[in-house]
Structures are given as structure tokens and as C-alpha cells.
Design an enzyme around this catalytic site. Structure first.
Site, PDB file in Angstrom:
ATOM      1  N   GLU A   1     -19.698  16.852  -7.788  1.00 26.63           N
ATOM      2  CA  GLU A   1     -20.552  15.332  -7.556  1.00 26.63           C
ATOM      3  C   GLU A   1     -19.603  13.793  -8.425  1.00 26.63           C
ATOM      4  O   GLU A   1     -19.292  12.945  -7.703  1.00 26.63           O
ATOM      5  CB  GLU A   1     -21.417  15.213  -9.377  1.00 26.63           C
ATOM      6  CG  GLU A   1     -22.768  16.616  -9.155  1.00 26.63           C
ATOM      7  CD  GLU A   1     -23.739  16.954 -10.017  1.00 26.63           C
ATOM      8  OE1 GLU A   1     -24.574  16.108  -8.941  1.00 26.63           O
ATOM      9  OE2 GLU A   1     -23.174  17.309 -10.550  1.00 26.63           O
TER      10      GLU A   1
ATOM     11  N   GLN B   1      -2.239 -11.089  -6.817  1.00 30.62           N
ATOM     12  CA  GLN B   1      -2.454 -11.107  -8.445  1.00 30.62           C
ATOM     13  C   GLN B   1      -3.265 -10.063  -8.468  1.00 30.62           C
ATOM     14  O   GLN B   1      -3.369  -9.191  -9.586  1.00 30.62           O
ATOM     15  CB  GLN B   1      -2.377 -12.509  -9.179  1.00 30.62           C
ATOM     16  CG  GLN B   1      -2.338 -11.623 -10.822  1.00 30.62           C
ATOM     17  CD  GLN B   1      -2.050 -12.937 -11.423  1.00 30.62           C
ATOM     18  OE1 GLN B   1      -1.272 -13.672 -11.870  1.00 30.62           O
ATOM     19  NE2 GLN B   1      -3.013 -13.377 -12.698  1.00 30.62           N
TER      20      GLN B   1
ATOM     21  N   THR C   1     -23.608  23.707  12.177  1.00 38.08           N
ATOM     22  CA  THR C   1     -23.848  22.162  12.579  1.00 38.08           C
ATOM     23  C   THR C   1     -24.951  21.534  12.564  1.00 38.08           C
ATOM     24  O   THR C   1     -25.838  22.582  12.648  1.00 38.08           O
ATOM     25  CB  THR C   1     -23.192  22.504  14.068  1.00 38.08           C
ATOM     26  OG1 THR C   1     -24.195  23.118  14.537  1.00 38.08           O
ATOM     27  CG2 THR C   1     -22.193  22.561  14.475  1.00 38.08           C
ATOM     28  N   HIS C   2     -25.323  20.624  11.897  1.00 34.47           N
ATOM     29  CA  HIS C   2     -26.812  19.570  11.857  1.00 34.47           C
ATOM     30  C   HIS C   2     -27.303  20.213  10.354  1.00 34.47           C
ATOM     31  O   HIS C   2     -28.260  20.376  10.521  1.00 34.47           O
ATOM     32  CB  HIS C   2     -27.321  20.187  13.336  1.00 34.47           C
ATOM     33  CG  HIS C   2     -27.117  18.949  14.223  1.00 34.47           C
ATOM     34  ND1 HIS C   2     -26.984  18.355  14.820  1.00 34.47           N
ATOM     35  CD2 HIS C   2     -26.053  20.111  15.205  1.00 34.47           C
ATOM     36  CE1 HIS C   2     -26.122  17.778  15.668  1.00 34.47           C
ATOM     37  NE2 HIS C   2     -26.059  19.637  16.081  1.00 34.47           N
TER      38      HIS C   2
ATOM     39  N   TYR D   1       3.491 -16.226  -0.936  1.00 36.63           N
ATOM     40  CA  TYR D   1       3.124 -16.050  -2.068  1.00 36.63           C
ATOM     41  C   TYR D   1       1.175 -16.943  -2.289  1.00 36.63           C
ATOM     42  O   TYR D   1       1.920 -18.092  -1.883  1.00 36.63           O
ATOM     43  CB  TYR D   1       3.388 -16.051  -2.805  1.00 36.63           C
ATOM     44  CG  TYR D   1       3.037 -15.730  -4.590  1.00 36.63           C
ATOM     45  CD1 TYR D   1       2.717 -14.215  -4.499  1.00 36.63           C
ATOM     46  CD2 TYR D   1       1.922 -16.756  -5.025  1.00 36.63           C
ATOM     47  CE1 TYR D   1       1.746 -13.570  -5.629  1.00 36.63           C
ATOM     48  CE2 TYR D   1       1.934 -15.899  -6.152  1.00 36.63           C
ATOM     49  CZ  TYR D   1       1.601 -14.407  -6.944  1.00 36.63           C
ATOM     50  OH  TYR D   1       0.913 -14.501  -7.606  1.00 36.63           O
TER      51      TYR D   1
ATOM     52  N   LYS E   1     -29.696  25.301 -17.115  1.00 35.39           N
ATOM     53  CA  LYS E   1     -29.267  24.394 -16.080  1.00 35.39           C
ATOM     54  C   LYS E   1     -27.882  24.737 -15.806  1.00 35.39           C
ATOM     55  O   LYS E   1     -27.434  24.468 -17.575  1.00 35.39           O
ATOM     56  CB  LYS E   1     -29.605  22.840 -16.398  1.00 35.39           C
ATOM     57  CG  LYS E   1     -31.118  22.730 -15.802  1.00 35.39           C
ATOM     58  CD  LYS E   1     -30.882  22.167 -14.116  1.00 35.39           C
ATOM     59  CE  LYS E   1     -30.322  20.809 -14.052  1.00 35.39           C
ATOM     60  NZ  LYS E   1     -30.137  20.476 -13.007  1.00 35.39           N
TER      61      LYS E   1
ATOM     62  N   ASN F   1       7.546 -14.109  -6.844  1.00 35.15           N
ATOM     63  CA  ASN F   1       6.991 -13.730  -6.231  1.00 35.15           C
ATOM     64  C   ASN F   1       8.104 -12.299  -5.416  1.00 35.15           C
ATOM     65  O   ASN F   1       6.895 -11.294  -5.286  1.00 35.15           O
ATOM     66  CB  ASN F   1       6.676 -14.736  -5.225  1.00 35.15           C
ATOM     67  CG  ASN F   1       6.325 -15.490  -5.502  1.00 35.15           C
ATOM     68  OD1 ASN F   1       5.506 -15.892  -6.185  1.00 35.15           O
ATOM     69  ND2 ASN F   1       6.390 -17.277  -4.925  1.00 35.15           N
TER      70      ASN F   1
ATOM     71  N   SER G   1     -27.688  21.116 -19.402  1.00 32.07           N
ATOM     72  CA  SER G   1     -28.706  19.703 -19.341  1.00 32.07           C
ATOM     73  C   SER G   1     -28.441  19.559 -21.243  1.00 32.07           C
ATOM     74  O   SER G   1     -28.572  20.708 -21.814  1.00 32.07           O
ATOM     75  CB  SER G   1     -30.038  20.368 -18.632  1.00 32.07           C
ATOM     76  OG  SER G   1     -30.760  19.363 -18.735  1.00 32.07           O
TER      77      SER G   1
ATOM     78  N   LYS H   1      -3.533  -5.810  -8.285  1.00 32.28           N
ATOM     79  CA  LYS H   1      -3.288  -4.846  -8.847  1.00 32.28           C
ATOM     80  C   LYS H   1      -4.189  -3.456  -9.528  1.00 32.28           C
ATOM     81  O   LYS H   1      -3.779  -2.257  -9.619  1.00 32.28           O
ATOM     82  CB  LYS H   1      -2.142  -5.302 -10.424  1.00 32.28           C
ATOM     83  CG  LYS H   1      -0.410  -5.039  -9.827  1.00 32.28           C
ATOM     84  CD  LYS H   1       0.320  -6.324 -10.805  1.00 32.28           C
ATOM     85  CE  LYS H   1       0.201  -7.820 -10.483  1.00 32.28           C
ATOM     86  NZ  LYS H   1       0.175  -8.187  -9.494  1.00 32.28           N
TER      87      LYS H   1
ATOM     88  N   SER I   1      -2.609 -12.045 -16.511  1.00 25.02           N
ATOM     89  CA  SER I   1      -2.373 -10.997 -16.120  1.00 25.02           C
ATOM     90  C   SER I   1      -2.027  -9.656 -16.601  1.00 25.02           C
ATOM     91  O   SER I   1      -1.912  -8.897 -15.921  1.00 25.02           O
ATOM     92  CB  SER I   1      -2.527 -10.523 -14.496  1.00 25.02           C
ATOM     93  OG  SER I   1      -0.808 -11.074 -14.396  1.00 25.02           O
TER      94      SER I   1
ATOM     95  N   ASN J   1     -24.600  22.662 -14.445  1.00 21.90           N
ATOM     96  CA  ASN J   1     -24.337  21.881 -13.382  1.00 21.90           C
ATOM     97  C   ASN J   1     -23.144  21.376 -12.646  1.00 21.90           C
ATOM     98  O   ASN J   1     -21.968  21.480 -13.407  1.00 21.90           O
ATOM     99  CB  ASN J   1     -24.943  20.169 -13.723  1.00 21.90           C
ATOM    100  CG  ASN J   1     -26.308  20.375 -13.596  1.00 21.90           C
ATOM    101  OD1 ASN J   1     -26.789  21.128 -13.343  1.00 21.90           O
ATOM    102  ND2 ASN J   1     -26.610  19.599 -15.049  1.00 21.90           N
TER     103      ASN J   1
HETATM  104  N1  ARG Z   1       1.683 -12.294 -11.925  1.00 24.82           N
HETATM  105  C1  ARG Z   1       1.872 -12.427 -10.823  1.00 24.82           C
HETATM  106  C2  ARG Z   1       1.000 -11.749  -9.777  1.00 24.82           C
HETATM  107  O1  ARG Z   1       0.916 -10.567 -10.098  1.00 24.82           O
HETATM  108  C3  ARG Z   1       3.178 -12.583 -10.475  1.00 24.82           C
HETATM  109  C4  ARG Z   1       3.414 -13.537  -9.729  1.00 24.82           C
HETATM  110  C5  ARG Z   1       3.685 -14.601  -9.860  1.00 24.82           C
HETATM  111  N2  ARG Z   1       3.885 -15.870  -8.882  1.00 24.82           N
HETATM  112  C6  ARG Z   1       3.527 -17.180  -9.363  1.00 24.82           C
HETATM  113  N3  ARG Z   1       4.044 -17.780  -8.338  1.00 24.82           N
HETATM  114  N4  ARG Z   1       2.960 -17.823 -10.059  1.00 24.82           N
HETATM  115  O2  ARG Z   1       1.269 -11.499  -8.490  1.00 24.82           O
END
Ligand code: ARG
Length: 464
Positions: free
Chosen positions: A291, A323, A156-157, A318, A284, A111, A278, A326, A24, A286
Site C-alpha cells: 500500500e 536550485q 481483463t477489465h 543559469y 487484521k 553554476n 490493526s 535537488k 540550500s 494489513n
Molecule cells: N546553490 C546553487 C544551486 O543549487 C548553486 C549555484 C549558485 N549559482 C548562483 N549563481 N547563485 O543552484
């Protein structure tokens, strides 16, 4: 840490496909600062409680500071093999300070560490968003103050309904963004809880002092249940929910700007600096910015639904599924902060064509309710008055006229209580200014609302 931290138990090295799949780092390296802050506080706490020596803590903190510097000056190498930001920092720390680095991960787990990082990150961003929203709310109040007196049709509407002050319309958005700000403040109270020390899920055997860690990091409190602390992503869901509702407001405002900028409405002129042309049609201009804000709303809703769906079936505590949390929060933070920023810069540059707006209030019988109210004032029950005016509207439509263009004689054919003073009641100024009920669009009300909003903004304490 050339090997994996779990190598002791394993007889094969990780398949490269798995390394790439489980990594990650490309996403969570964004948490490096929060990860390092959390680790520094953890080291200090361990020294305060005698779990490690002051000297060890000093070395660790110095090493962590160096890593922060390396990352910030692009001298840090990220690799999939080290999975995430937590393992990258720890691994580099070993290279810098040697064996003492192996003490850093005492009394914690990734965790609780990742939960801490995410909370530190989201606390910072939520505070920023509250400050940004404050700026946008100020823009709306300033516009409402300077457009005082400009009238426009209220709808309205999507049909012309009754005239309102443009300022009243703008302050409607002030209310929406104020509620958004309140929602973020409320979410902040549950983000601002310190999870570190819950370790993998059950707590730790070491004599840690979680309040010490919390105090160092400026948290308002510590989590009460170690399993909940590592399994909980409600704070993210609340943030994403608040962001989604806020984006609804951005999207509605954007939709109005797009409509108003059209030739059909012609209520505003968009600033050139916030419009695009455009590649084929030379005439144009825009409204791409509103938007795109409207379009990006889909992304934020998607982030909320993605995390809700990821979380919904997870058993305690956990699970690696988490993961996936994020991506959505980073995406929403980026999208929302960009939308607030561009809207706050664009709105003051929009030109309101108040003559066009005023003209639009003169057709479409926007004063029909006021004629009914006038009749009620003369003792006629409202339902009856409503049908009298309905007949007058039908007659006027046949004549190609507005109500105020009928003669007194014509008017009196619908009701003999009508006098010349009716026409006064049908002017746009009267129609607006007689709506003095609390929250109504009367000029006096709206002036007071602008003042109250300005006072509210000035009195509001902003999170740092
Ligand atoms: N990269 C993991 C996450 O974002 C960190 C926690 C990992 N924990 C584990 N038991 N593998 O959740």
C-alpha cells in the site's frame, strides 16, 4: 571567508531573512562528497595545465580531504550564511590551508560546479538503481521458475478472462522492470557528461583542459556548449521520468498484491514480517508495504512534475530557480531505492496459494474462447463459433454449470461438429498449453522465457 564572496560590490550585508530564504545547505549538503571530488579533479587539472602550481594543488587537495573527513565524522558546522555546499567547502578550505584556498574557484563558477555535483551524484545513484533492479528482476525470475505449473485466472477489465501460468504473470513484471533498467541505462549516457569549465555560462579565459577533468572523474564525455551545460537539467528530468514509469510498475504490482491478499481473492498470504496489524481489530493483517509503495508513487510523480514546472519557462542560462532541482531528485532517489529494496525482500516471502488460484480458474467460463477455437478447428468461421459458444454459455449459466459440466448431448444441441474431444480441449492444462504463440502462456513457452531471462540476467554487465 568570513564575508560573502561578492562583498566587493555590496554596501549592505544580506538580510537574515534572505539568508535563510536563499540557503540550500540543508538540502545540498548531501552533495558534499561529489563537490569535493569535483574540486579535487579541478585542482589537479589546474596544476596539469600550469594554472596553479603542483604545490598549491597538493595543499588544496589535502585540505579538501580533511573537509570530507570532518563532514563524515560530524565535526563540520553548517550555517545558512554560507548558502550552499560549495561555499561551505571553500570557506572551510580557507580556514585550513589559508590564502591558497582563494585559487580553488579559478576558471569555474558555482553554476558549472553544481551541474557537475548533480551529475556525479545522479550517475552514482542511477548505477545503484540499475544494480538494485537487477536484484529484483532476479527475484521475479526465481519465483517464476519455482512456481512453474501453477495456474491462475488472467483478467481483463478485472473480470476473469483466460487462465495463465502464475509464472507468466510474474514474468510480465520482469519485462516491465527490464525496460525500466534499460531506461535508466539510457538516461545514464546523458547524465555521464562533464560540465565543469563552462564557468558561469560563457566558458573561461584560462587554458583549462576539460578532458583532463572528465578523465579524472571517469566521465564519458564533456558538454559541447557552455550555456547549455549550466542551464541543462534534462538529465534530471530523464531520471525522474524513468523513475516515475518504474513507480507505475511498482504501484501496479503493489495493487495486485493488495488485491490478492484480500479474503475476496485469497491468492497469496503476505509474510507476517512484511505486514502490520490493526490497533483495534485483532483479526487484521494489513498489506501496508505494498500500500505504501502504491502511495509513494504520488511523491515521485510530484517530483517529476515539480522539476518540469520549475524548468519550463527559464531563459538561458543559469537561473536561481534551478536550485529547486535537488529536493525532487533526492526525494525520488530515496523513495525509489527504498521501494526496490523492500519489494525485493518481500516478494520471496510471499506465499502463493496455488490451490485457490487453480480453483478460481474453474469458474467463470475461462475456457469459452477455447471452445470457439475448437469449433474453428472443425471448420466453423470464428465469428459464428463465437456466437455458438455464447449460446452455450447462456445455457450453462441457466443451469448453474460451467461449459465442461455440460453433457456431450447438450453440447451437440449448439453444434453438431462437437465430439467428445471438446472436453479435453476445455481442461485448464490444454487451455494454457495450447497457447504456444510467441509470448503466449503455454508451459513450454514460459519455461523457455524463464531460461532466457535467467541467461539475460547472468550476461548483463552491471555498472559499478
Ligand atoms: N546553490 C546553487 C544551486 O543549487 C548553486 C549555484 C549558485 N549559482 C548562483 N549563481 N547563485 O543552484
Amino acid at each position: 571567508m568570513a564575508e560573502k564572496p561578492w562583498d566587493g560590490r555590496f554596501s549592505e550585508s544580506t538580510d537574515q531573512t534572505v539568508e535563510a530564504f536563499t540557503s540550500s545547505i540543508a538540502i545540498d549538503k548531501r552533495l558534499y562528497r561529489h563537490d569535493i571530488d569535483g574540486s579535487m579533479a579541478h585542482c589537479r587539472m589546474m596544476a596539469h595545465t600550469g594554472i596553479i602550481s603542483e604545490d598549491d594543488a597538493d595543499q588544496l587537495v589535502r585540505g579538501l580531504a580533511q573537509i570530507r573527513d570532518e563532514i563524515e565524522t560530524d565535526r563540520f558546522v553548517f550555517v545558512d550564511r554560507l548558502e550552499d555546499i560549495h561555499m561551505h567547502v571553500e570557506s572551510r578550505l580557507s580556514e585550513i590551508v589559508g590564502p591558497v584556498a582563494r585559487k580553488l574557484h579559478t576558471a569555474r563558477s558555482r553554476n558549472d560546479q553544481v551541474a557537475l555535483d548533480a551529475r556525479l551524484y545522479l550517475r552514482e545513484e542511477t548505477r545503484l538503481i540499475i544494480r538494485q533492479l537487477h536484484g529484483l528482476r532476479r527475484v521475479l525470475v526465481d519465483a517464476a521458475g519455482s512456481q512453474m505449473g501453477a495456474v491462475m485466472p488472467g483478467y481483463t477489465h478485472m473480470q476473469r478472462a483466460q487462465p495463465v501460468l502464475l509464472s507468466h504473470h510474474l514474468l510480465a513484471y520482469y519485462e516491465m522492470f527490464t525496460r525500466d533498467s534499460d531506461r535508466f541505462r539510457d538516461a545514464l549516457t546523458r547524465i555521464d557528461v562533464m560540465p565543469l569549465g563552462c564557468a558561469a555560462l560563457a566558458g573561461t579565459t584560462f587554458p583549462i583542459d576539460r578532458d583532463d577533468t572528465a578523465a579524472q572523474l571517469g566521465f564519458a564525455g564533456v558538454s559541447a556548449n557552455s550555456m547549455d551545460a549550466v542551464a541543462d537539467r534534462d538529465f534530471m528530468l530523464e531520471f525522474l521520468s524513468a523513475a516515475s514509469i518504474c513507480m507505475v510498475h511498482f504501484s501496479r504490482l503493489s495493487e495486485e498484491l493488495v488485491l490478492w491478499a484480500s479474503s475476496e481473492f485469497g491468492f497469496i498470504e503476505m509474510p507476517d514480517a512484511f505486514s502490520t496489524g490493526s490497533s483495534i481489530m485483532p483479526q487484521k493483517k494489513n498489506p501496508d508495504v505494498p500500500e505504501l509503495i502504491r502511495g509513494k508513487t504520488g511523491r515521485v510523480f510530484g517530483d517529476l512534475v515539480a522539476l518540469l514546472t520549475t524548468m519550463k519557462g527559464l531563459p538561458m542560462a543559469y537561473n536561481r530557480d534551478m536550485q529547486e532541482d535537488k529536493g525532487p531528485i533526492f526525494s525520488t532517489v530515496d523513495t525509489l531505492t527504498a521501494c526496490i529494496d523492500v519489494m525485493a525482500k518481500m516478494l520471496p516471502r510471499v506465499t502463493f496459494k496455488t490451490d485457490v488460484m487453480r480453483r478460481a480458474t474453474t469458474t467463470g467460463f475461462l475456457n469459452a474462447t477455447d471452445m470457439a477455437d475448437y469449433l474453428v478447428g472443425k471448420g466453423i468461421p470464428f465469428r459464428e463459433a463465437h456466437s455458438v459458444v455464447g449460446r452455450a454459455v447462456a445455457f450453462a449459466l441457466g443451469q448453474g454449470k460451467e461449459l465442461d459440466q455440460l453433457s456431450l448431448e447438450e453440447m451437440r444441441t449448439f453444434s453438431d461438429v462437437i465430439d467428445a474431444d471438446l472436453f479435453e480441449a476445455l481442461t485448464v492444462e490444454q487451455v494454457i498449453d495450447r497457447r504456444t504463440s510467441k509470448g503466449g502462456t503455454a508451459t513450454d513457452n514460459v519455461r523457455a522465457a524463464v531460461r532466457a531471462a535467467a541467461e539475460q540476467l547472468a550476461a548483463e554487465a552491471l555498472p559499478l
